[in-house]
Design a protein around this motif. Sequence first.
Motif, short mmCIF file in Angstrom:
data_model
loop_
_atom_site.label_atom_id
_atom_site.label_comp_id
_atom_site.label_asym_id
_atom_site.label_seq_id
_atom_site.Cartn_x
_atom_site.Cartn_y
_atom_site.Cartn_z
N THR A 269 10.12 -42.78 104.13
CA THR A 269 9.96 -43.26 102.83
C THR A 269 9.62 -44.91 103.43
O THR A 269 8.55 -46.14 103.41
CB THR A 269 10.83 -44.17 101.65
OG1 THR A 269 12.02 -44.34 102.87
CG2 THR A 269 11.04 -43.47 100.78
N ASP B 121 15.68 -53.25 100.66
CA ASP B 121 15.95 -51.68 99.53
C ASP B 121 17.26 -52.65 98.73
O ASP B 121 18.96 -53.03 99.00
CB ASP B 121 17.98 -50.90 100.02
CG ASP B 121 18.21 -50.14 98.72
OD1 ASP B 121 17.63 -49.73 97.68
OD2 ASP B 121 18.36 -48.97 99.42
N GLN C 185 15.16 -46.56 102.10
CA GLN C 185 16.26 -45.89 101.83
C GLN C 185 16.03 -44.57 102.84
O GLN C 185 17.58 -44.06 103.46
CB GLN C 185 15.53 -45.15 100.01
CG GLN C 185 16.19 -46.31 99.32
CD GLN C 185 14.56 -46.72 98.73
OE1 GLN C 185 13.81 -46.43 99.43
NE2 GLN C 185 15.05 -47.77 98.15
N THR C 186 15.36 -44.13 103.78
CA THR C 186 14.94 -42.83 104.35
C THR C 186 13.64 -43.71 105.29
O THR C 186 12.90 -44.40 105.06
CB THR C 186 14.55 -42.05 104.13
OG1 THR C 186 12.80 -41.85 103.55
CG2 THR C 186 15.01 -41.38 102.33
N THR D 35 20.97 -52.20 97.68
CA THR D 35 21.99 -52.84 98.53
C THR D 35 23.02 -54.55 98.36
O THR D 35 23.85 -54.86 99.25
CB THR D 35 21.87 -52.79 100.16
OG1 THR D 35 21.02 -53.43 100.12
CG2 THR D 35 21.12 -51.26 100.78
#
Length: 258
Positions: free
Chosen positions: A126, A188, A122-123, A191
């Motif tokens: 993370t 992820d 996500q980022t 997605t």
Amino acid sequence: MSGEPITYVRTGRPDAPAVVCLHGIGSNANAFGDVLDLLTPAHQGIAPNLPGYGGSDPLPTTHPTVTDYATALVAFLDRLALPTCHLVGSSLGALIAAAIAATYPDRVESLLLTAPATGAGQTPQTRQAELTARADLIALGPERMAETRAPQLIAGNPPGPLHAVKAATRALDPAAYMQAAHALASGDILTYTPHIQARTLIVCGTADKVAPPADHAHPISDALPGSELVLLPDLGHIIELESPIALANLITRHAGRL
């Protein structure tokens, strides 16, 4: 079986409907051994070792993505002449299974995600946290990693499943483990969910400390309208070892639905 880019365990008649089971990051194909036996004779069961695991060839890049694993496994299904299958994925295997179902919808008759990991893509924060945690585990060495990690994966620490997890951990190839960690860190599952057409069952243990249902199974289920979520009381993260009968029964029921 050996002599293939991807090694695998196979049970049942080759003309029976195929159930293909993908293991998690710290596991291998043998984790599904009891489940595959229980699926016969109604199904043939196939559990591949992910690239770099159990004698399978590693992927050619040090930083593979979930797509790289999905592509390798679809090529494996092609070599087995399996145009379609019922697909089961555990933890990281669930993330890869979701990618296959989203990218190759005609190949997946039904999808079952057990103890699914959403991925950490996500980022940047993370992603880096996931990679750091995995590198720290590998740095412990196989014996200390086995003793440290196994009790976190199996609820209640029953000796049989605990022994199996420790054995799988000791057998890990560090380079292959970190390849898989890069896929997990960059992936992820949310997605893929908008593109999944297969009937989907999500299974999670209520005592899963690694992928707690509230953080993983529930958001995935919410993102898949029409999916079914089953919570198994007092089970942890590796349901295929902790309760193979329960998982095999759920696979049989889900795969047999019209």
